[in-house]
Structure formats: C-alpha cells, structure tokens
Scaffold this active site. Structure first.
Site, mmCIF file in Angstrom:
data_model
loop_
_atom_site.group_PDB
_atom_site.id
_atom_site.type_symbol
_atom_site.label_atom_id
_atom_site.label_comp_id
_atom_site.label_asym_id
_atom_site.label_seq_id
_atom_site.Cartn_x
_atom_site.Cartn_y
_atom_site.Cartn_z
ATOM 1 N N ASP A 12 0.831 -1.211 0.000
ATOM 2 C CA ASP A 12 0.000 0.000 0.000
ATOM 3 C C ASP A 12 0.864 1.260 0.000
ATOM 4 O O ASP A 12 1.979 1.262 0.521
ATOM 5 C CB ASP A 12 -0.900 -0.021 1.245
ATOM 6 C CG ASP A 12 -1.993 1.041 1.162
ATOM 7 O OD1 ASP A 12 -2.384 1.439 0.033
ATOM 8 O OD2 ASP A 12 -2.460 1.492 2.226
ATOM 9 N N ASN A 60 -10.810 -2.268 -4.571
ATOM 10 C CA ASN A 60 -10.064 -1.329 -5.435
ATOM 11 C C ASN A 60 -10.675 -1.370 -6.835
ATOM 12 O O ASN A 60 -10.933 -0.338 -7.453
ATOM 13 C CB ASN A 60 -8.585 -1.731 -5.598
ATOM 14 C CG ASN A 60 -7.734 -1.574 -4.349
ATOM 15 O OD1 ASN A 60 -6.785 -2.316 -4.165
ATOM 16 N ND2 ASN A 60 -8.042 -0.604 -3.496
#
Ligand code: FPP
Length: 226
Positions: A12, A60
């Site tokens: 991330d 996502n």
C-alpha cells in the site's frame, strides 16, 4: 536466523508516493511495480518459499476511477509479459488468486494462461499475486466447493479449497503505507500470522526493511494458543 516459509505483503501507498514525488498517482504505481523484483530476489536467496503480494483488492477494482484502473491494467500487462523469462530463469511458480470476472479480456488471458502453467514442484519460489481479490469471497467459494464435493465443513477441507490451498499460511503479513488493517486480505490464512504495519510507502520499502522485520520475527515465540 529462522526464515519464514511464507511472507505476504499488502503493497500500500503507491498513490501517496506518486503524489509526494511527482504529483502524479500513476507514477507511484509505476515505481511500486519496480519495487517487486528485489523483494522476490531476496526471498529466493533466503529460501522463503512462498511470497504473496496483494496487488489489487476487489474493492479497489470496484471503487477506483476508470482512468487509474486502466493504468493499473497497463502496468500489469507490461510487467507480466516483460518478466516471463525472469520467472522461468529463477524457477518461480507464479499464480494468481482472486476473481477474474469483470476484468478486461487481455488481463483475464494473462491470468488464466499463467495459472494453467502453475506447478509447485522443483521451484525456488511460489509467487502468489492477489489481483481483484477478496478474502471473504474466497472463503465463500471454498465452502461452496467443499459442499459440491460432498465433504464436511471442517478446517482441513475449507483450508484445502481456498485459492491458497496448496501453500502454508503466512507466518508474516506486512502492510506498508501506514494503515493498520487487513482490507479483506487472507482473513482465514492470517489466524496465526505475525502482522507488521509499517509507515513506509510501498515504493520506498526496501530489502533492508524486510530484513528488519525478519529480525523482529525471530525474537517472537509463536505458541499457536498453547
Ligand atoms: C496500492 O497503492 C496499489 C494498488 C491499489 C494497485 C497496484 C497494482 C498495480 C500497480 C498493478 C500491477 C501489479 C503487479 C503485481 C505487477 P494505493 O494506490 O492504494 O496507494 P494509496 O493508499 O497511497 O492511495
């Protein structure tokens, strides 16, 4: 130093890194992809047999802007076409976990042709890429498969029917980027994982930082509830 058998990483922070360094999220993804190779090479030289990388969550895929997803798919295609010989030379068994429904056809094709080739014999590393992945959906699928096999719902059968059924659970899960959550990643498999949340954004995460985590891991006594 005892090395784990399986390390999983939630990569991330690409977007924030891209904004910070280039005022451009896409650049963060580009540099994030470049950061994968040294980690793979480290795992191979240290006999870490399984590496799982969370590249794209189902959420996502459902929630990111079309333009960003288009760029992610472009980088995905470029990466897996370009690295084919590297994977072969290094004897890496690459496979994907996640859903392929809804993904563009070129991406589905890459995923299914690589998954068809997957074989976990005589290899240095199982490289598992979670793409359009949801752990909750994986667990539901595993229950459905177990039911269709007329088998009982016990931990052994459910575990075996997960996408990761052939590999051990990760001893270590690392999340870069400063958030302290698992975001629908390996929820079943993380039952006894040591979880390391690090502030470093993924493109800045180095082998040295991974080594530090492994050193910390070596100081921990894992007792699995004993
Ligand atoms: C996390 O950073 C990264 C992603 C959601 C996508 C990364 C995927 C690719 C670049 C595709 C190629 C994949 C491989 C394995 C070659 P973020 O955008 O969530 O960062 P932020 O939290 O700073 O916004």
């Amino acid at each position: 130093m005892i090395h784990p058998n399986h390390v999983a990483i939630i990569m991330d922070g690409n977007g924030r890194w891209g904004i910070k360094n280039f005022n451009n999220r896409a650049k963060g993804h580009e540099y994030g992809v470049k950061n994968i190779k040294p980690i793979i090479e480290f795992c191979i030289s240290n006999k870490i047999k399984n590496l799982t990388l969370y590249a794209l969550s189902k959420d996502n895929f459902l929630k990111r802007k079309k333009k960003e997803l288009k760029n992610i798919f472009y980088l995905f295609e470029k990466y897996f076409n370009k690295q084919k010989t590297f994977f072969e030379k290094k004897k890496i068994n690459l496979f994907f976990i996640g859903e392929n429904t809804g993904l563009p056809n070129n991406i589905k094709k890459i995923m299914s042709s690589i998954n068809k080739k997957s074989d976990i014999k005589n290899i240095n590393l199982n490289l598992c890429i979670a793409f359009n992945y949801s752990s909750k959906l994986e667990i539901i699928k595993s229950f459905k498969k177990t039911l269709s096999q007329n088998k009982s719902f016990n931990t052994k059968n459910i575990q075996k029917n997960l996408f990761t059924g052939k590999i051990n659970d990760p001893e270590i899960i690392i999340r870069t980027g400063g958030m302290n959550r698992l975001s629908d990643f390996l929820l079943w498999q993380s039952a006894y994982s040591e979880i390391y949340f690090v502030k470093t954004l993924w493109p800045d995460f180095t082998v040295r930082k991974l080594k530090n985590i492994l050193t910390q891991f070596n100081t921990i006594k894992r007792n699995f509830g004993a």
